[in-house]
Design a protein around this motif. Structure first.
Motif, PDB file in Angstrom:
ATOM      1  N   PHE A   1      -9.151   8.079  -9.260  1.00  0.00           N
ATOM      2  CA  PHE A   1      -8.351   8.537  -8.125  1.00  0.00           C
ATOM      3  C   PHE A   1      -8.326   7.479  -7.029  1.00  0.00           C
ATOM      4  CE2 PHE A   1      -8.882  10.858  -3.946  1.00  0.00           C
ATOM      5  CZ  PHE A   1      -7.516  11.057  -3.726  1.00  0.00           C
ATOM      6  N   ALA A   2      -9.499   6.949  -6.684  1.00  0.00           N
ATOM      7  CA  ALA A   2      -9.554   5.909  -5.653  1.00  0.00           C
ATOM      8  C   ALA A   2      -8.775   4.672  -6.087  1.00  0.00           C
ATOM      9  CB  ALA A   2     -11.006   5.545  -5.367  1.00  0.00           C
ATOM     10  N   GLU A   3      -8.888   4.294  -7.355  1.00  0.00           N
ATOM     11  CA  GLU A   3      -8.167   3.125  -7.852  1.00  0.00           C
ATOM     12  C   GLU A   3      -6.662   3.326  -7.734  1.00  0.00           C
ATOM     13  OE1 GLU A   3      -7.671   0.505 -11.958  1.00  0.00           O
ATOM     14  OE2 GLU A   3      -9.225   2.041 -11.799  1.00  0.00           O
ATOM     15  N   ARG A   4      -6.189   4.527  -8.064  1.00  0.00           N
ATOM     16  CA  ARG A   4      -4.746   4.801  -7.961  1.00  0.00           C
ATOM     17  C   ARG A   4      -4.278   4.682  -6.521  1.00  0.00           C
ATOM     18  NH1 ARG A   4      -0.426   3.966 -10.307  1.00  0.00           N
ATOM     19  NH2 ARG A   4      -1.783   4.143 -12.128  1.00  0.00           N
ATOM     20  N   LEU A   5      -5.063   5.202  -5.572  1.00  0.00           N
ATOM     21  CA  LEU A   5      -4.677   5.081  -4.167  1.00  0.00           C
ATOM     22  C   LEU A   5      -4.586   3.616  -3.757  1.00  0.00           C
ATOM     23  CD1 LEU A   5      -6.712   7.891  -2.342  1.00  0.00           C
ATOM     24  CD2 LEU A   5      -4.304   7.902  -2.990  1.00  0.00           C
ATOM     25  N   LEU A   6      -5.569   2.815  -4.140  1.00  0.00           N
ATOM     26  CA  LEU A   6      -5.580   1.408  -3.759  1.00  0.00           C
ATOM     27  C   LEU A   6      -4.430   0.644  -4.400  1.00  0.00           C
ATOM     28  CD1 LEU A   6      -9.420   0.761  -3.928  1.00  0.00           C
ATOM     29  CD2 LEU A   6      -8.006   0.879  -1.864  1.00  0.00           C
ATOM     30  N   ARG A   7      -4.107   0.982  -5.638  1.00  0.00           N
ATOM     31  CA  ARG A   7      -2.963   0.326  -6.287  1.00  0.00           C
ATOM     32  C   ARG A   7      -1.659   0.617  -5.552  1.00  0.00           C
ATOM     33  NH1 ARG A   7      -3.651  -1.959 -11.230  1.00  0.00           N
ATOM     34  NH2 ARG A   7      -5.584  -1.509 -12.379  1.00  0.00           N
ATOM     35  N   ASP A   8      -1.593   1.785  -4.933  1.00  0.00           N
ATOM     36  CA  ASP A   8      -0.398   2.173  -4.184  1.00  0.00           C
ATOM     37  C   ASP A   8      -0.486   1.776  -2.712  1.00  0.00           C
ATOM     38  OD1 ASP A   8       0.585   3.276  -6.495  1.00  0.00           O
ATOM     39  OD2 ASP A   8       0.005   5.338  -5.995  1.00  0.00           O
ATOM     40  N   ASP A   9      -1.490   0.918  -2.384  1.00  0.00           N
ATOM     41  CA  ASP A   9      -1.704   0.511  -0.987  1.00  0.00           C
ATOM     42  C   ASP A   9      -1.889   1.708  -0.064  1.00  0.00           C
ATOM     43  OD1 ASP A   9      -1.952  -2.174  -1.088  1.00  0.00           O
ATOM     44  OD2 ASP A   9       0.161  -2.619  -0.712  1.00  0.00           O
ATOM     45  N   ARG A  10      -2.668   2.646  -0.508  1.00  0.00           N
ATOM     46  CA  ARG A  10      -2.972   3.819   0.282  1.00  0.00           C
ATOM     47  C   ARG A  10      -4.492   3.927   0.421  1.00  0.00           C
ATOM     48  NH1 ARG A  10      -0.655   8.576  -2.824  1.00  0.00           N
ATOM     49  NH2 ARG A  10      -1.202   9.750  -0.971  1.00  0.00           N
ATOM     50  N   PRO A  11      -4.926   4.656   1.467  1.00  0.00           N
ATOM     51  CA  PRO A  11      -4.140   5.327   2.498  1.00  0.00           C
ATOM     52  C   PRO A  11      -3.450   4.333   3.427  1.00  0.00           C
ATOM     53  CG  PRO A  11      -6.468   5.428   3.024  1.00  0.00           C
ATOM     54  CD  PRO A  11      -6.381   4.843   1.655  1.00  0.00           C
ATOM     55  N   ARG A  12      -2.491   4.827   4.182  1.00  0.00           N
ATOM     56  CA  ARG A  12      -1.714   3.941   5.050  1.00  0.00           C
ATOM     57  C   ARG A  12      -2.552   3.368   6.187  1.00  0.00           C
ATOM     58  NH1 ARG A  12       1.387   3.035   1.109  1.00  0.00           N
ATOM     59  NH2 ARG A  12       2.817   4.726   0.552  1.00  0.00           N
ATOM     60  N   ASP A  13      -3.533   4.149   6.641  1.00  0.00           N
ATOM     61  CA  ASP A  13      -4.412   3.678   7.705  1.00  0.00           C
ATOM     62  C   ASP A  13      -5.265   2.512   7.189  1.00  0.00           C
ATOM     63  OD1 ASP A  13      -5.843   4.222  10.403  1.00  0.00           O
ATOM     64  OD2 ASP A  13      -7.473   4.176   8.933  1.00  0.00           O
ATOM     65  N   ALA A  14      -5.170   1.352   7.861  1.00  0.00           N
ATOM     66  CA  ALA A  14      -5.832   0.139   7.370  1.00  0.00           C
ATOM     67  C   ALA A  14      -7.346   0.303   7.320  1.00  0.00           C
ATOM     68  CB  ALA A  14      -5.458  -1.055   8.246  1.00  0.00           C
ATOM     69  N   ARG A  15      -7.919   0.940   8.333  1.00  0.00           N
ATOM     70  CA  ARG A  15      -9.372   1.112   8.348  1.00  0.00           C
ATOM     71  C   ARG A  15      -9.825   1.974   7.174  1.00  0.00           C
ATOM     72  NH1 ARG A  15     -12.456   4.969   9.164  1.00  0.00           N
ATOM     73  NH2 ARG A  15     -10.751   6.302   9.880  1.00  0.00           N
TER      74      ARG A  15
END
Length: 437
Positions: free
Chosen positions: A386-400
């Motif tokens: 799940f975390a990998e999928r978010l990172l592949r999609d450049d998410r979350p939008r908040d940079a921090r």
């Protein structure tokens, strides 16, 4: 069968409360949550006081088309030996499907799903139970489960199915009266009729738990107080046989100590009420039938038929495949949403940093992910993917938050997953080349 008495499900969140509770003769612990070499201090203290500890498995999948996994059986046996348990328990359910028998991807339900009450499924289950019995150092008891839906074309009632299972294998039964109530609400099955048909001489012990009803569907949550109808079924059971043990299950939304004690006392009162109406002590559990009496092992063709049926059902529940013919589409929709919600809840427990990093966005993000990404391994792997999928999609939008998620993933997995956008991949590759110079 050993007399267990009154017990409660041991959970880390209520460990201190359980140790303080008077009149607790035994506890049950989820086997997969125990490490034999590092048992919780609370369980060790209970053992020193003479409190019996029973390991309760949830991942064996005895009702699945494949034979039980030798590694899972060895782990269950090890826990029984380390704890000095008089028996181990599991479920009459399937928890995964797919693989060579159905020539389809392996899928994990992350939940206990009902097996069809058919001759084919019974033959497979009986053989799987025998395999498990041969691998375990102590007797095995199997539990009836709660279900939101029924299989089409079933050939037996629950009582008949369990009677034949016990008769053919000699396996003991863990009867969950809360699950009988769930199946009454969801599938119209009469708990009294089920009790009349059960081989109560094979009873190992009884589970009692709470749940809630929503839109005509009963959810076996283990997070709510035990309702009156469940206690009534317990009283009915205790009027037919003196149960060797009765145990309260509570998995989350734990109440205060006084309320928990009150639930245990209500269970005791329900049992005493049943006994007062004329229960007779159960006789010895039936001996396992001989190999000849139990019938021939399930053929490869029988296992394959069951594998195809279970794979089609699980694919509909977790991978968006069409609903197999004969199933209630509305009920399967409820089950699919419940499975996704449970995945989100359990991932939040095994990886508690994720809800902290993602905040209120965690649950909607995970549910969206779950729609297109069925679970193929355990919950820890699910959290990483799940975390990998978010990172592949450049998410979350908040940079921090994205930096924190990236760091979390790095610490547990390895190299940072690459975004799918070609430009981002090209920029990262260029940066690596420049750093080598």
């Amino acid at each position: 069968m050993e007399r267990l008495g009154t017990g409660i499900g041991w959970r880390p969140e209520i460990a201190d409360v359980v140790e303080r509770m008077p009149g607790i003769d035994w506890v049950e612990a989820v086997a997969e949550n125990l490490c034999p070499g590092h048992l919780p201090e609370s369980l060790l203290r209970l053992r020193e006081r003479g409190v019996t500890v029973v390991p309760h498995g949830v991942s064996l999948g005895l009702g699945g088309a494949e034979r039980p996994d030798a590694g899972r059986l060895a782990a269950l046996a090890e826990r029984a030996q380390v704890l000095g348990s008089p028996l181990v328990t599991e479920h009459i359910a399937f928890v995964r499907a797919g693989g060579p028998l159905s020539a389809s991807p392996r899928l994990e339900a992350g939940h206990l799903l009902p097996v069809p009450r058919t001759r084919d499924a019974l033959d497979v289950l009986c053989e799987n139970v025998r395999v498990a019995q041969d691998a375990l150092p102590v007797p095995l008891a199997v539990e009836n489960i709660a279900a939101l839906f029924s299989w089409p074309g079933e050939e037996m009632t629950e009582g008949q199915f369990l009677y034949e299972l016990a008769d053919r294998t000699g396996v003991r039964l863990l009867i969950d009266v809360a699950n009988l109530h769930t199946n009454h609400v969801n599938r119209g099955e009469d708990p009294a009729e089920a009790l009349r048909e059960l081989p109560l001489e094979a009873l190992a012990y009884v589970h009692v738990a709470g749940g809630f009803e929503r839109d005509g569907v009963w959810h076996d949550s283990h997070a709510h107080p035990v309702p009156g109808p469940v206690l009534d079924i317990l009283t009915d059971l205790a009027s037919r046989v003196a149960p060797p043990g009765v145990l309260l299950e509570r998995d989350e939304n734990f109440p205060g100590e006084a309320e928990l004690r009150g639930e245990v006392e209500a269970i005791r009162a329900a049992v005493e009420k049943g006994r007062a109406s004329g229960a007779v002590l159960a006789g010895p559990a039936p001996a396992p039938a001989s190999r000849e009496e139990a019938g021939s092992p399930a053929t490869d063709a029988v296992r394959q038929r069951l594998a195809l049926a279970q794979s089609a059902l699980l694919s509909a529940l977790v991978a968006g495949a069409p609903v197999p013919e004969g199933f209630d589409r509305v009920r399967l929709g409820v089950q699919a949403r419940a499975l996704a919600g449970k995945r989100a809840d359990v991932v939040a427990k095994v990886a508690p940093e994720l809800p902290v990093i993602l905040g209120t966005g965690y649950r909607p993000a995970f549910l969206a992910y779950a729609q297109g990404h069925p679970m193929t391994g355990g919950y820890r792997r699910d959290a990483l993917e799940f975390a990998e999928r978010l990172l592949r999609d450049d998410r979350p939008r908040d940079a921090r938050a994205r930096r924190e998620l990236r760091q979390w993933w790095l610490e547990r997995s390895g190299p940072v997953p690459l975004p799918e956008r070609p430009g981002a991949r090209w920029a990262r590759a260029t940066r690596r080349v420049l750093l080598r110079r």
